[in-house]
Scaffold this active site. Structure first.
Site, PDB file in Angstrom:
ATOM      1  CB  SER A 119       5.848  29.091  85.847  1.00 30.68           C
ATOM      2  OG  SER A 119       6.200  29.008  84.195  1.00 30.68           O
ATOM      3  CE1 TYR A 120       0.029  28.950  78.988  1.00 27.49           C
ATOM      4  CE2 TYR A 120      -0.246  26.692  79.463  1.00 27.49           C
ATOM      5  CZ  TYR A 120      -0.793  28.141  78.981  1.00 27.49           C
ATOM      6  OH  TYR A 120      -1.355  28.038  77.917  1.00 27.49           O
ATOM      7  CB  ALA A 121       1.059  23.740  84.288  1.00 30.08           C
ATOM      8  CE  LYS A 147      -2.886  30.136  80.139  1.00 33.49           C
ATOM      9  NZ  LYS A 147      -4.045  31.224  80.200  1.00 33.49           N
ATOM     10  CB  SER A 169       5.568  25.584  80.987  1.00 30.18           C
ATOM     11  OG  SER A 169       5.585  26.754  81.669  1.00 30.18           O
TER      12      SER A 169
END
Length: 261
Positions: A155-157, A160, A153
């Site tokens: 967007s997740y990377a 974070k 993902s």
């Protein structure tokens, strides 16, 4: 006990590492204030902690809403009188897949929860920590912010990765109040959520969970998918007195996978 007499807020208490951290923190002597969206699940974890002799507050909390963040902190203060540590573990996973097909406009929700939600929680708790001139915040991030994961993902990377940067910036700002801020980069976490995901993959690929898990473990220098309980212990170390002189740090808790090709 590692966290004896401390009051620790943990967000993102779901069926994976969040639950493990809440129970371990209580076992290590902390009073635990738990936040997540599902009140029923939180109540189950609270009952488990109390049955083992611990103390806990469980309150449904959406970290994308500042008022709910303030409410969670206030509940902890009302019950236990102070907050010693905050573990920001709430997240929204985002979509998997390549950039070409990514729904960029949809990234906002993942970033709002996984990064900005942690910032809201920090703002909510900092006045109390500043008043006591003591506290510790740990932001749970991901190895994906350091290393590309094929099909992962974006967007997740990105969320974070921003959280890691925010952790260092905040650490520099609040160190004068004896408040520490650190981050962790997690990889695979062996537990029910990953096991369930691998079961779906195994069915689709006509193979076994064990075969897929073995393939994953071979890419990890320690040779195993890190158990969520062991990873949770490493996260909790940052809210303990054993890291009183550590701030602005980023710890890879992923079995060394971050350095594997």
């Amino acid at each position: 006990m590692l966290l004896k007499d401390k009051v620790i807020i943990i967000t993102g208490v779901g069926p994976g590492m969040g639950r493990a951290m809440a129970k371990i923190a209580a076992e290590e002597g902390a009073s635990v204030v738990m936040g997540a969206r599902k009140q029923a699940f939180l109540d189950e974890v609270k009952a488990e902690i109390e049955a083992a002799g611990g103390q806990a507050v469980a309150l449904s909390t959406d970290v994308s809403d500042r008022a709910q963040c303030d409410r969670l902190v206030a509940a902890g203060i009302e019950r236990f009188g102070r907050i010693d540590g905050l573990v920001n573990s709430a997240y929204a996973p985002g979509e998997n897949g390549p950039f070409d097909d990514a729904d960029i406009e949809g990234w906002a929700h993942t970033i709002d929860v996984a990064c900005m939600g942690s910032a809201r929680m920090a703002q909510a708790v900092l006045p109390h920590m500043k008043a006591r001139r003591e506290g510790a915040i740990v932001n749970v991030a991901t190895m994906q912010s350091l290393k590309h994961l094929q099909g992962g993902s974006l967007s997740y990377a990105i969320a974070k990765g921003a959280l890691v940067t925010a952790s260092r910036q905040l650490a520099a700002e609040v160190g004068q109040y004896n408040i520490r801020v650190n981050a962790t980069r997690m990889g695979w976490l062996w537990g029910d959520p990953v096991r369930n995901a691998l079961e779906g993959m195994a069915s689709h690929m006509n193979t076994t969970v064990e075969a897929i898990a073995e393939g994953v473990a071979q890419r990890i220098p320690l040779g195993v998918i890190p158990p969520e309980e062991e990873c949770g212990k490493s996260v909790l170390m940052f809210v303990s007195d054993y890291t009183k002189m550590v701030t602005g740090a980023v710890l890879d808790i992923n079995g060394g996978e971050w350095m594997a090709p």
